[in-house]
Design an enzyme around this catalytic site. Structure first.
Site, mmCIF file in Angstrom:
data_model
loop_
_atom_site.group_PDB
_atom_site.id
_atom_site.type_symbol
_atom_site.label_atom_id
_atom_site.label_comp_id
_atom_site.label_asym_id
_atom_site.label_seq_id
_atom_site.Cartn_x
_atom_site.Cartn_y
_atom_site.Cartn_z
ATOM 1 C CE1 TYR A 11 -4.615 -1.242 -4.600
ATOM 2 C CE2 TYR A 11 -5.189 -3.570 -4.636
ATOM 3 C CZ TYR A 11 -4.899 -2.420 -3.932
ATOM 4 O OH TYR A 11 -4.876 -2.444 -2.558
ATOM 5 C CB SER A 65 -0.942 0.011 1.204
ATOM 6 O OG SER A 65 -1.964 -0.923 0.989
ATOM 7 C CE LYS A 71 -3.656 0.627 -1.167
ATOM 8 N NZ LYS A 71 -4.396 0.148 0.019
ATOM 9 C CE1 TYR A 131 -4.872 1.270 4.456
ATOM 10 C CE2 TYR A 131 -3.346 0.130 5.900
ATOM 11 C CZ TYR A 131 -3.713 0.547 4.655
ATOM 12 O OH TYR A 131 -2.915 0.255 3.600
ATOM 13 C CB VAL A 164 -0.093 -5.987 4.146
ATOM 14 C CG1 VAL A 164 -1.358 -5.507 4.790
ATOM 15 C CG2 VAL A 164 -0.230 -6.176 2.670
#
Ligand SMILES: NC(=O)CC[C@H](N)C(=O)O
Length: 311
Positions: free
Chosen positions: A193, A66, A69, A245, A263
């Protein structure tokens, strides 16, 4: 602060983290990540002068997941500007990274670009008008350019393993598609992705790649302006509020820096005006964020007086 002080602090943190026993659990839902050695630890800090302080497994590559991103958000804002915010919000979600619940109430518009749904919507925006191969090449070249290292690659085995087990992400993409938030065929958007998440980088490469976020949009060594200062500031703001998050509040409380986790166990953190930092420890906490990565950043930020909330 002198180079010697920074070198010493980074080395002491790496030594301390190497000894720790409570390392968290590696992610297993992407089978390829399950085999990563939980004892790995790397930390790299690049300061405004370009000095690199490295500790532990600073050059071992890991799956950035991630953290990608942040860079796809940067590309998407460059391509379509503020129109992006019609398709994705910029509020913290208070939910896990792969949660679907908010999407129904909010008519398919993801809360922010760092939860999976939001990142898939951002990737879809970059893909529009291109072939997946071109878009992926664009993302990879951006990473290579930013870190000044053409050897950065995508780990195809990680991408394939996520493609095999990505049922949640497939559900999120289809759900958004039903609201018209995803423009391209979902399998094409997801293909890009999964591959962007599978980019393999070291702490050194990541810290170098993110220097523009610490220095008002500019790489301070080359003088190259990657994004306008205002955009760098805003990306940092979204990293601070949404980058971990439902652990974002705790990260801000303990570390006090904009940060983005993945992760794979990596965390990218930005000390504005001071340094770009990458840390890697594959064991995760219950929110899917690197446990020792956060602990290391907490010590670093405290010892260097880098919290954006005051020293
Ligand atoms: N938090 C993460 O790093 C999640 C990224 C991962 N590729 C997924 O989509 O599930």
């Amino acid at each position: 602060m002198s180079n010697a002080t920074l070198n010493r602090v980074v080395k002491e943190i790496a030594d301390e983290m190497m000894e720790r026993k409570d390392r968290g659990e590696v992610a297993t839902y992407i089978s390829e990540l399950a085999g990563v050695d939980v004892n790995s630890f790397g930390l790299v800090v690049v300061d405004s002068s370009g000095h690199v302080a490295a500790g532990g497994d600073a050059d071992a590559t890991f799956s950035i997941q991630s953290i990608s991103k942040v860079f796809t958000l940067t590309l998407a804002l460059g391509m379509i500007g503020d129109k992006l915010w019609q398709r994705v919000g910029r509020e913290p979600s208070g939910s896990p990274f792969n949660s679907i619940v908010q999407l129904e109430r909010e008519r398919g518009i993801p809360r922010n670009p760092f939860i999976n749904a939001g990142a898939i919507a951002v990737t879809d925006a970059i893909l529009s008008g291109h072939q997946p191969r071109e878009t992926l090449g664009e993302i990879l070249r951006f990473m290579q350019f930013l870190s000044g290292d053409p050897s950065i690659k995508i780990d195809e085995a990680v991408a394939a393993s996520e493609q095999r087990t990505g049922f949640r992400n497939i559900a999120l993409a289809n759900y958004m598609k039903s609201f018209g938030v995803i423009e391209n065929p979902v399998e094409l958007t997801l293909g890009v992705y999964f591959h962007q998440c599978a980019i393999a980088m070291s702490c050194r490469q990541l810290a170098l790649a993110a220097r523009f976020l610490a220095h008002s949009g500019r790489n301070p060594s080359t003088g190259f302006l990657v994004v306008p200062a205002e955009r760098a500031r805003r990306i940092n703001a979204v990293m601070l509020t949404c980058g971990h998050y439902d652990g974002s509040g705790e990260f801000a409380y303990r570390v006090g820096l904009p940060g983005k986790s993945g992760v794979g166990g990596g965390i990218l953190a930005i000390a504005p005006g001071k340094a770009s930092i990458a840390v890697w420890s594959p064991g995760l906490d219950a929110n899917g964020n690197s446990r020792l990565g956060r602990d290391a950043l907490e010590i670093l930020s405290k010892r260097m007086g880098w919290s954006i909330f005051g020293s």
